[in-house]
Design a protein around this motif. Structure first.
Motif, short mmCIF file in Angstrom:
data_model
loop_
_atom_site.label_atom_id
_atom_site.label_comp_id
_atom_site.label_asym_id
_atom_site.label_seq_id
_atom_site.Cartn_x
_atom_site.Cartn_y
_atom_site.Cartn_z
N GLU A 26 0.83 -1.21 0.00
CA GLU A 26 0.00 0.00 0.00
C GLU A 26 0.87 1.26 0.00
OE1 GLU A 26 -3.19 2.27 -0.54
OE2 GLU A 26 -3.16 0.08 -0.61
N ILE A 27 1.98 1.23 0.71
CA ILE A 27 2.92 2.35 0.71
C ILE A 27 3.48 2.55 -0.70
CG2 ILE A 27 5.13 3.18 1.60
CD1 ILE A 27 4.46 1.50 4.15
N LEU A 28 3.88 1.46 -1.34
CA LEU A 28 4.40 1.52 -2.70
C LEU A 28 3.35 2.10 -3.64
CD1 LEU A 28 6.56 0.89 -4.82
CD2 LEU A 28 5.63 -1.43 -4.94
N ARG A 29 2.12 1.59 -3.56
CA ARG A 29 1.04 2.06 -4.42
C ARG A 29 0.81 3.56 -4.25
NH1 ARG A 29 -3.25 -1.17 -2.89
NH2 ARG A 29 -2.55 -2.64 -4.44
N GLN A 30 0.72 4.01 -3.02
CA GLN A 30 0.45 5.43 -2.75
C GLN A 30 1.58 6.31 -3.27
OE1 GLN A 30 -0.15 5.60 1.45
NE2 GLN A 30 -2.27 4.90 1.36
N GLN A 31 2.81 5.92 -3.01
CA GLN A 31 3.94 6.77 -3.41
C GLN A 31 4.11 6.82 -4.92
OE1 GLN A 31 7.58 6.19 -1.25
NE2 GLN A 31 6.58 6.37 0.73
N VAL A 32 3.91 5.70 -5.60
CA VAL A 32 4.03 5.69 -7.06
C VAL A 32 2.89 6.49 -7.67
CG1 VAL A 32 3.93 4.23 -9.11
CG2 VAL A 32 5.36 3.56 -7.18
N ASP A 33 1.67 6.31 -7.19
CA ASP A 33 0.53 7.08 -7.71
C ASP A 33 0.74 8.58 -7.51
OD1 ASP A 33 -0.65 4.74 -8.51
OD2 ASP A 33 -2.24 4.76 -6.99
N GLN A 34 1.22 8.96 -6.35
CA GLN A 34 1.48 10.38 -6.07
C GLN A 34 2.56 10.91 -7.00
OE1 GLN A 34 0.52 11.87 -2.69
NE2 GLN A 34 1.19 13.89 -3.31
N ALA A 35 3.63 10.16 -7.19
CA ALA A 35 4.71 10.59 -8.07
C ALA A 35 4.22 10.71 -9.51
CB ALA A 35 5.89 9.62 -7.98
N LEU A 36 3.39 9.77 -9.96
CA LEU A 36 2.84 9.86 -11.31
C LEU A 36 2.00 11.11 -11.49
CD1 LEU A 36 1.74 6.18 -12.03
CD2 LEU A 36 3.41 7.51 -13.31
N GLU A 37 1.20 11.40 -10.49
CA GLU A 37 0.35 12.58 -10.54
C GLU A 37 1.17 13.88 -10.54
OE1 GLU A 37 -2.88 14.55 -7.59
OE2 GLU A 37 -3.14 12.42 -8.02
N ASN A 38 2.18 13.92 -9.70
CA ASN A 38 2.99 15.13 -9.56
C ASN A 38 3.90 15.41 -10.76
OD1 ASN A 38 1.84 15.56 -7.06
ND2 ASN A 38 3.56 14.71 -5.93
N THR A 39 4.31 14.37 -11.44
CA THR A 39 5.29 14.54 -12.52
C THR A 39 4.70 14.46 -13.91
OG1 THR A 39 5.81 12.17 -12.57
CG2 THR A 39 7.13 13.55 -11.08
N ASN A 40 3.44 14.05 -14.03
CA ASN A 40 2.81 13.86 -15.35
C ASN A 40 3.61 12.89 -16.22
OD1 ASN A 40 0.62 15.59 -14.82
ND2 ASN A 40 1.93 17.36 -15.25
N SER A 41 4.19 11.89 -15.60
CA SER A 41 4.97 10.88 -16.34
C SER A 41 4.03 10.00 -17.15
CB SER A 41 5.78 10.01 -15.37
OG SER A 41 6.72 10.80 -14.70
N ARG A 42 4.53 9.51 -18.27
CA ARG A 42 3.73 8.64 -19.14
C ARG A 42 4.14 7.18 -19.03
NH1 ARG A 42 4.24 12.61 -24.18
NH2 ARG A 42 6.38 12.31 -23.58
N SER A 43 5.30 6.93 -18.45
CA SER A 43 5.81 5.57 -18.32
C SER A 43 6.45 5.40 -16.95
CB SER A 43 6.86 5.27 -19.39
OG SER A 43 6.32 5.42 -20.67
N ILE A 44 6.54 4.13 -16.52
CA ILE A 44 7.20 3.81 -15.24
C ILE A 44 8.27 2.76 -15.51
CG2 ILE A 44 6.91 2.99 -12.88
CD1 ILE A 44 3.93 3.51 -13.15
N LEU A 45 9.41 2.96 -14.90
CA LEU A 45 10.50 1.98 -14.95
C LEU A 45 10.83 1.62 -13.51
CD1 LEU A 45 12.73 0.48 -16.53
CD2 LEU A 45 14.14 2.51 -16.22
N PHE A 46 10.60 0.36 -13.13
CA PHE A 46 10.89 -0.11 -11.78
C PHE A 46 12.26 -0.79 -11.75
CE2 PHE A 46 6.23 -0.07 -11.62
CZ PHE A 46 6.01 0.52 -10.39
N SER A 47 13.03 -0.52 -10.71
CA SER A 47 14.28 -1.23 -10.48
C SER A 47 14.08 -2.14 -9.27
CB SER A 47 15.42 -0.25 -10.18
OG SER A 47 16.56 -0.98 -9.77
#
Length: 68
Positions: A26-47
């Motif tokens: 849930e922490i991962l989900r919230q932080q990634v969703d927030q980062a997507l919203e804040n940055t207007n990113s179109r793609s995600i790359l997970f390491s």
């Protein structure tokens, strides 16, 4: 679990350090969703280089972010 991220050319790059399980997903989900919203990113790359364990709830988070 520690999550860091940065953006480059509309790609959100997420680095995860630690286990991804039902306690941390849930922490991962919230932080990634927030980062997507804040940055207007179109793609995600997970390491996952520093991830030693991931259960099905972690896989669910990844699939959910893919559908976004």
């Amino acid at each position: 679990m520690e999550i860091t991220w940065k953006t480059l050319d509309h790609i959100l790059m997420v680095k995860i350090n630690g286990d991804i399980d039902h306690h941390t997903c849930e922490i991962l989900r919230q932080q990634v969703d927030q980062a997507l919203e804040n940055t207007n990113s179109r793609s995600i790359l997970f390491s996952f280089a520093q991830v030693s364990f991931m259960d099905s709830s972690g896989i669910g988070v990844l699939i959910g972010r893919y559908k976004l």
